[in-house]
Scaffold this active site. Structure first.
Site, PDB file in Angstrom:
ATOM      1  N   GLU A 114       0.813  -1.171  -0.192  1.00 49.78           N
ATOM      2  CA  GLU A 114      -0.070  -0.332  -0.115  1.00 49.78           C
ATOM      3  C   GLU A 114       1.110   1.373  -0.211  1.00 49.78           C
ATOM      4  OE1 GLU A 114      -2.244  -1.393   3.208  1.00 49.78           O
ATOM      5  OE2 GLU A 114      -3.746  -0.881   2.417  1.00 49.78           O
ATOM      6  N   GLU A 134      -3.651  -9.995   4.318  1.00 53.86           N
ATOM      7  CA  GLU A 134      -4.182  -9.563   5.599  1.00 53.86           C
ATOM      8  C   GLU A 134      -5.734  -9.975   5.180  1.00 53.86           C
ATOM      9  OE1 GLU A 134      -3.341  -7.281   3.191  1.00 53.86           O
ATOM     10  OE2 GLU A 134      -2.956  -4.933   4.020  1.00 53.86           O
TER      11      GLU A 134
HETATM   12  C1  HXC Z   1       5.861  -7.503  12.094  1.00 56.18           C
HETATM   13  C2  HXC Z   1       7.256  -8.230  11.356  1.00 56.18           C
HETATM   14  C3  HXC Z   1       6.500  -8.481  10.127  1.00 56.18           C
HETATM   15  C4  HXC Z   1       5.435  -7.450  10.574  1.00 56.18           C
HETATM   16  C5  HXC Z   1       7.930  -8.923   9.517  1.00 56.18           C
HETATM   17  N1  HXC Z   1       8.206  -9.427  10.642  1.00 56.18           N
HETATM   18  N2  HXC Z   1       7.384  -8.805   9.180  1.00 56.18           N
HETATM   19  N3  HXC Z   1       6.729  -8.339  12.482  1.00 56.18           N
HETATM   20  N4  HXC Z   1       5.476  -6.718  11.756  1.00 56.18           N
HETATM   21  N5  HXC Z   1       4.240  -7.269   9.287  1.00 56.18           N
HETATM   22  C6  HXC Z   1       9.566  -9.629  11.664  1.00 56.18           C
HETATM   23  C7  HXC Z   1       9.027 -11.164  12.125  1.00 56.18           C
HETATM   24  O1  HXC Z   1       8.018 -11.353  12.956  1.00 56.18           O
HETATM   25  C8  HXC Z   1      10.658 -11.307  12.522  1.00 56.18           C
HETATM   26  O2  HXC Z   1      11.022 -11.345  13.754  1.00 56.18           O
HETATM   27  C9  HXC Z   1      11.453 -10.656  11.529  1.00 56.18           C
HETATM   28  O3  HXC Z   1      10.687  -9.776  10.889  1.00 56.18           O
HETATM   29  C10 HXC Z   1      11.642 -11.147   9.909  1.00 56.18           C
HETATM   30  O4  HXC Z   1      11.182 -12.010   9.662  1.00 56.18           O
HETATM   31  P1  HXC Z   1      10.463 -13.426   9.221  1.00 56.18           P
HETATM   32  O5  HXC Z   1       9.147 -13.991   8.992  1.00 56.18           O
HETATM   33  O6  HXC Z   1      11.590 -14.073  10.347  1.00 56.18           O
HETATM   34  O7  HXC Z   1      11.203 -13.522   7.851  1.00 56.18           O
HETATM   35  P2  HXC Z   1      10.869 -14.262   6.880  1.00 56.18           P
HETATM   36  O8  HXC Z   1      11.031 -16.364   6.899  1.00 56.18           O
HETATM   37  O9  HXC Z   1      12.056 -14.865   4.948  1.00 56.18           O
HETATM   38  O10 HXC Z   1       9.463 -14.597   5.746  1.00 56.18           O
HETATM   39  C11 HXC Z   1       9.263 -12.957   4.875  1.00 56.18           C
HETATM   40  C12 HXC Z   1       8.069 -13.164   5.531  1.00 56.18           C
HETATM   41  C13 HXC Z   1       7.187 -12.940   6.949  1.00 56.18           C
HETATM   42  C14 HXC Z   1       7.269 -14.095   4.647  1.00 56.18           C
HETATM   43  C15 HXC Z   1       7.827 -11.944   4.847  1.00 56.18           C
HETATM   44  O11 HXC Z   1       7.834 -12.122   7.202  1.00 56.18           O
HETATM   45  C16 HXC Z   1       6.072 -12.440   6.551  1.00 56.18           C
HETATM   46  O12 HXC Z   1       4.731 -13.403   5.969  1.00 56.18           O
HETATM   47  N6  HXC Z   1       5.888 -10.933   6.855  1.00 56.18           N
HETATM   48  C17 HXC Z   1       3.667 -10.867   7.540  1.00 56.18           C
HETATM   49  C18 HXC Z   1       3.690 -10.243   6.066  1.00 56.18           C
HETATM   50  C19 HXC Z   1       2.334  -9.527   6.684  1.00 56.18           C
HETATM   51  O13 HXC Z   1       1.324 -10.294   6.323  1.00 56.18           O
HETATM   52  N7  HXC Z   1       2.359  -8.311   6.366  1.00 56.18           N
HETATM   53  C20 HXC Z   1       0.949  -7.667   5.992  1.00 56.18           C
HETATM   54  C21 HXC Z   1       0.590  -7.552   7.849  1.00 56.18           C
HETATM   55  S1  HXC Z   1      -0.588  -6.605   7.752  1.00 56.18           S
HETATM   56  P3  HXC Z   1      11.830 -12.375  14.868  1.00 56.18           P
HETATM   57  O14 HXC Z   1      11.479 -10.876  16.177  1.00 56.18           O
HETATM   58  O15 HXC Z   1      11.078 -13.251  15.167  1.00 56.18           O
HETATM   59  O16 HXC Z   1      12.890 -12.249  14.303  1.00 56.18           O
HETATM   60  C22 HXC Z   1      -0.818  -4.925   7.283  1.00 56.18           C
HETATM   61  C23 HXC Z   1      -2.137  -4.551   7.044  1.00 56.18           C
HETATM   62  C24 HXC Z   1      -2.521  -3.322   6.551  1.00 56.18           C
HETATM   63  O17 HXC Z   1      -0.261  -4.556   6.384  1.00 56.18           O
HETATM   64  C25 HXC Z   1      -3.504  -2.840   6.349  1.00 56.18           C
HETATM   65  C26 HXC Z   1      -2.376  -0.969   6.254  1.00 56.18           C
HETATM   66  C27 HXC Z   1      -1.543  -0.758   6.708  1.00 56.18           C
END
Ligand code: HXC
Length: 260
Positions: A114, A134
């Site tokens: 976004e 999401e």
């Molecule tokens: C908080 C996050 C994060 C997030 C990653 N991390 N994405 N922390 N919020 N959105 C953190 C992980 O917890 C982890 O912290 C570190 O970053 C590394 O991530 P990993 O998961 O270990 O890395 P990897 O295995 O390479 O996977 C990468 C990934 C995965 C596929 C991108 O991290 C993932 O699925 N992230 C979430 C993506 C997501 O769902 N985004 C949408 C969020 S909701 P630690 O401390 O464990 O090392 C959203 C709502 C929007 O955006 C609304 C309007 C703004």
């Protein structure tokens, strides 16, 4: 101003480009409130600075941004999000008059996708991955994902992405029109800076009018949009830069714009 979550620097041939680097690499640039507040401040300052012609926002090789900060968000209650108007500060970026280019390498997910779509042009590295996951978290996009994605790539593809949480790669993003160009990831930021530099070398008021006209096409009917465009086009005739541009063409020389 000193920032904790971002870095800013002036780049480009004439230092006329502000580069904003999201700098929370351990959390894949998860967009916590502080980070987004800092982005808003940096972009607003750049917008006000008469020496700056364009802005580039980037992350790192692994992630542009992996979304809003899920850990920060997970315990919020409905009264908290509604009374605090959660995410309202994100819109600051969309009121910027100067062009913003997103240089996306790696993940641009959820709020990261976004954020990229709030920018005016997206350049993607060949390792870029875009998505709106999401739905997998039991929620829906909240910063324009359901709206800007439809306008960028059409309803069917946007539905597929938002309803499944599946990611698309740089190639598909290019084919779909989400991004303007794909580059090898090592060159992507440099290409974005070159583009910003080119835009920054042009007349700032004319660039702002052009951006305004294109941005308005999101919101206006074709007739309204064409009327606005005509008025802005006419307005360029109030500028010395318009005269200079046309004189330079006729004299077969390079135009020198003075932003007036
Ligand atoms: C908080 C996050 C994060 C997030 C990653 N991390 N994405 N922390 N919020 N959105 C953190 C992980 O917890 C982890 O912290 C570190 O970053 C590394 O991530 P990993 O998961 O270990 O890395 P990897 O295995 O390479 O996977 C990468 C990934 C995965 C596929 C991108 O991290 C993932 O699925 N992230 C979430 C993506 C997501 O769902 N985004 C949408 C969020 S909701 P630690 O401390 O464990 O090392 C959203 C709502 C929007 O955006 C609304 C309007 C703004």
């Amino acid at each position: 101003m000193a920032y904790n979550m971002i870095k800013t620097e002036r780049v480009g041939a004439n230092n006329a480009v502000v580069l904003v680097t999201l700098n929370r690499p351990k959390a894949l640039n998860a967009l916590c409130d502080e980070l987004m507040d800092e982005v808003g401040i940096a972009v607003t300052e750049a917008d006000k600075n008469p020496e700056v012609g364009a802005i580039v926002i980037t992350g790192n090789d692994k992630a542009f941004a992996a979304g809003a900060d899920i850990k920060q968000m997970k315990d919020k209650s409905f009264p908290e999000v509604i009374n605090g108007n959660f995410l309202s500060s994100w819109t600051q970026l969309t009121t910027t008059r100067k062009p913003i280019i997103a240089a996306v390498n790696g993940y641009a997910l959820g709020g990261g996708c976004e954020l990229a779509m709030m920018c005016d042009i997206i350049y993607a590295g060949d390792n870029a991955k875009f998505g709106q996951p999401e739905i997998l978290l039991g929620t829906i996009p909240g910063a324009g994902g359901t709206q800007r994605l439809v306008r960028a790539i059409g309803k069917s593809k946007a539905m597929e992405i938002c309803l499944t949480g599946d990611q698309i790669n740089a190639e598909i993003a290019l084919q779909s029109g989400l991004v303007a160009k794909v580059h090898p990831k090592e060159e992507n930021l440099n290409e974005a800076i070159k583009l910003a530099d080119k835009i920054a070398s042009l007349s700032k008021p004319v660039v702002a009018m052009c951006k305004e006209a294109i941005s308005a096409s999101y919101e206006l009917t074709l007739n309204e949009g064409n009327r606005l465009e005509r008025k802005l086009f006419h307005s360029t005739f109030a500028l010395e830069d318009r005269k200079e541009g046309m004189d330079a063409f006729a004299a077969k020389r390079k135009a020198v714009f003075k932003d007036c």
